[in-house]
Each structure stands twice: as structure tokens, then as C-alpha cells.
Design an enzyme around this catalytic site. Sequence first.
Site, PDB file in Angstrom:
ATOM      1  N   CYS A   1     -18.899 -11.765 -20.239  1.00 14.38           N
ATOM      2  CA  CYS A   1     -20.203 -11.779 -20.894  1.00 14.38           C
ATOM      3  C   CYS A   1     -20.193 -12.734 -22.091  1.00 14.38           C
ATOM      4  CB  CYS A   1     -20.555 -10.362 -21.340  1.00 14.38           C
ATOM      5  SG  CYS A   1     -22.298 -10.119 -21.716  1.00 14.38           S
TER       6      CYS A   1
ATOM      7  N   GLY B   1       0.786  -1.231   0.000  1.00 18.00           N
ATOM      8  CA  GLY B   1       0.000   0.000   0.000  1.00 18.00           C
ATOM      9  C   GLY B   1       0.814   1.274   0.000  1.00 18.00           C
TER      10      GLY B   1
ATOM     11  N   CYS C   1     -26.317 -11.505 -21.208  1.00 16.83           N
ATOM     12  CA  CYS C   1     -25.970 -12.842 -20.720  1.00 16.83           C
ATOM     13  C   CYS C   1     -26.727 -13.220 -19.455  1.00 16.83           C
ATOM     14  CB  CYS C   1     -24.465 -12.967 -20.490  1.00 16.83           C
ATOM     15  SG  CYS C   1     -23.880 -12.174 -19.001  1.00 16.83           S
TER      16      CYS C   1
ATOM     17  N   CYS D   1     -22.917  -6.349 -19.048  1.00 19.51           N
ATOM     18  CA  CYS D   1     -21.667  -6.587 -18.323  1.00 19.51           C
ATOM     19  C   CYS D   1     -20.604  -5.611 -18.797  1.00 19.51           C
ATOM     20  CB  CYS D   1     -21.127  -7.982 -18.609  1.00 19.51           C
ATOM     21  SG  CYS D   1     -22.037  -9.308 -17.867  1.00 19.51           S
TER      22      CYS D   1
ATOM     23  N   CYS E   1     -27.650  -8.656 -16.433  1.00 22.16           N
ATOM     24  CA  CYS E   1     -27.115  -8.233 -17.731  1.00 22.16           C
ATOM     25  C   CYS E   1     -28.114  -8.568 -18.840  1.00 22.16           C
ATOM     26  CB  CYS E   1     -25.793  -8.941 -17.998  1.00 22.16           C
ATOM     27  SG  CYS E   1     -25.180  -8.755 -19.675  1.00 22.16           S
TER      28      CYS E   1
END
Lengths: 202, 298
Positions: B279, B39, B251, B273, B248
Site C-alpha cells: 500500500c 507437504g 491506494c 490493503c 483499497c
Amino acid sequence: MNLEAEALTGGFAQPVFNAQDIFRMVMDGMARPGTLKQVAVDIDPPAPLGRAAGALALTLCDQDTPVWLSAGIARSAVPGWLAFHTGAPQTREKAEARFAFGEVGLALSSFGLFATGSQEYPDRSATLVLEISNLETGSPLTLTGPGIAGSTVVRPQGLPESFLRLWAENRTLFPRGIDVVLAAGSDFLCLPRTTKITVKEN
Amino acid sequence: MIPDVSQDNGLATYNFAYLDEQTKRMIRRAILKAIAIPGYQVPFASREMPMPYGWGTGGVQVTAAILGPDDVLKVIDQGADDTTNAVSIRAFFQKVANVAVTTRTVDATIIQTRHRIPEEKLSAGQVLVYQVPIPEPLRFLEPRETETRKMHALEEYGLMHVKLYEDIARNGHIATTYAYPVKVHRRYVMDPSPTPKFDNPKMHMSPALQLFGAGREKRIYAVPPFTDVVSLDFEDHPFAIQHFDKPCALCGADHVYLDEVILDDKGGRMFVCSDTDYCEDRRAHGHAGEMLAKEAAE
């Protein structure tokens, strides 16, 4: 072979691809502390520098990284080999070193003299490459910390006696601290400063 | 396997993966320290790349420094493999490193991403490289680098909590939806790059290594695998990801991040998506969303 000839041979045959290969091993090793890595690249650093430690030096050291060598290594053909293959300046001041290399059986009284970085810039710290006898037959140590799912066990043989105490002190400095690579011949494993080491109880 | 690097056409070419070896070593050293201090933003000597800042020069430099001849590279831009940024970076590495490329998440060893984490769960052998525009999470709260550096050094993140609190005071909830700040390994507050907060939970304890490169701002940072990544929040306002009303349209996938697509000027729209590979893969396996089923019926 005389010292000069030894210094000129035994580097990477394919510097670009060999360095990339070794770096990915070190990167994966640092990201997954305690994972045993084996250097397969055919290099031949002068004794007492092992193949793994030598490969790390060739991969990471250059004119920007002062290197500290322990007395045993400094007396060998290694300084010339490092100078020829990496161009890294060598320093006797531990505090100036970005990388430090220690031979087997090095008596280590403190990490304190190596650069640990500052609180603002903890990255300005040394990486210590410590050669030990082997990484497989020592008494088991448990590692925990970032990069480790749960815990993992390592068995380094021939760690300096003071190592576990020094490492515990090193961890209390976080985010400052040094990072360690334990090397034995062609094998190495990484211990970033975040890794916690405890003696495994049976 | 090491490729044949002999030059039979007599012409000089770029070094493998464009960057010179000294630059790669410098970036590699920065990456190692970044992994050791999860980080924390490691400064590095970012180079000019043959593309403008803002096009992912940081991510490209990180990828170039770690890439090898055996890697399989996937590049995504907002989840899609076929947008300008993704296509040109993929073509760049094909040209300068002759590396295998793919659009399938599961086949890739290195995934360079702009602002999304793939829906497919990543595995241990994969490295995710983020393109980061502004790496400093505190930058919009405190413009001076000297000050933000000190704040990170002292772990002084009160200002960030004040910002999230002000969100709640004004809007009733934490209104930050992307670049949602996280705390890594219980120490550094980090900007996950402008990914939607939907992706934040995927960073936590991910088996894949995550590297972040910011070219213009000259910073590299990292999240090692299996590392604590916690989104900042309050006890009475816990962190929550976005939810979508509908699956979606193509899909039928639930629990994925969706993009809104405007269909006409009469208010017609669909949600699909954002991860195009996910997808397509689902559709190939016979899943059909609302729109696709309607088309098939006609």
C-alpha cells in the site's frame, strides 16, 4: 601426514558461519533439484572424501545421525576425521544410517538396504552422498518434478550403472524413499526423492 | 562475508541467531526432509524460545536455522510490518544475529510471515517462512495424532471432503475462508496456516521456497518452488477466492486482500490493503484511493 594428524585438521575455520553457508546451498539445491552448487569454503577432508561431501558431513552430521561409509572411505582417514569433527557414530548397518557416503566408482546394487522411512514417517530415511567423477561432462539427463520449472538438464559423469533403474524404483516408493546428493570434488547437486530422471534424447 | 566474531568486551553473547549449533543442525535436517517430501509434516525437537507459544516460535526457529549474516529479513504479521508480533521478532533477530532488516518485500531474502503472503510477486532468491499454529489440517476432524498420521500415510482424505461438503449443505457454498486445505504435489493435504484463502493461488508454482514452522506442535513442512498446490474443491463448487466490492481506500489497489477498519460508532468504515508495504509503495508512486483523494481535495 599420518592418519591421526589428518583426522584433526581440515575442518571448518568458522563452524557457525561456514555451516550456515553450506546449509543454504544444500537447502537451495534440494529445493531446486539439479542446480549445480560449488563449495567455496576452504576445508580439506582426507581422500577419498571430496570437499563438497566433506562440507555436507560437517554441516549436517552429529551425534544424532549414524553414518554409513562405503568400504573405500571406511579404510581411509575419513572415519577418524568424521569422528573428530562431527562426533557422528559410524555404523555398518545401512538401515541404521541417516547419512551414507559412497566413493567414486562405488558398485551400487540396490538402495533397498538404506532406510526409506515408513509410510507414516517417510522422513526417517537416509540421505546418500555419492561421489562421482564430475557433474559436467556426462551424457545428458532430464530432470522434472517439484522445484523445477518445466525441466532441467544435468550431466553427471560416472554414475553407477544401475543408478537410473534404482532411482526409478526409489520414486515408486513415494512418499518413502532416499534422497541423493551427487558430489564431485567441490561441486554437488541434489536429487530429492520427488525428482524424475529420464535419459535425454537428442 | 564473515563478520568479525571476536569478543572484545570480554562478555559472552548468544550464539549467532540465538539457537545452539546442534539445534540448528537438527532443524536443518528436518527442513531438508520437508523439502524432499512436499507437504509432509516432519516432527522436530522444537525448543523453548524467549517468547510465548503462539507468537511464532516455529517460524522463529526455522528462520534462525537458515539465517546468515548476508540475509535481509522482513517480518510481517497479518500483512503489516508494524504490528507487535512483527516488530518484536524483527528486533529479536537484529539483536541476536545483527542481521539487516527491511519492510520492503522486494529487498528481503527471508520473509517471516504470520497469516499472509505478500501481494508483491516473490522471486527465486526469496524464502517465505510461515508461522503455523496448528499444522495438521485434519486435527479438528480427528483429534488423535495416531489416526491423522495413518490417514496421511494412506492418503485417506475423504473426511476433509465431507467437511467441505457439509459446508455446502449448510451454507450453499464452501464457507471455509482461511486455513483452506490444499493438496501439495498431488499427494499430501496441507494446512497453508491461517492465511486467507485469497492467498492460496499464490502458493501454486511459486518461484520462492516456502517453509512452515509450528513450534508448539513441533512440526516443520515445506513447499518447494514450482510445486503443484491445489485448493480442494468440487467440480460443481469450484474453489474461488474472496472478492471485494471496492478498491483499497488509501491506494486504490484492486485485486488485493483488504482489511476492514471501523472509523466511528456511526457505521463509518474503510477497507485498506492488509499488506502495508504494498500500500505504501503504491501511494509513493502516486496512486490514491477514495479516502486519500478526498483528504487531498479538502
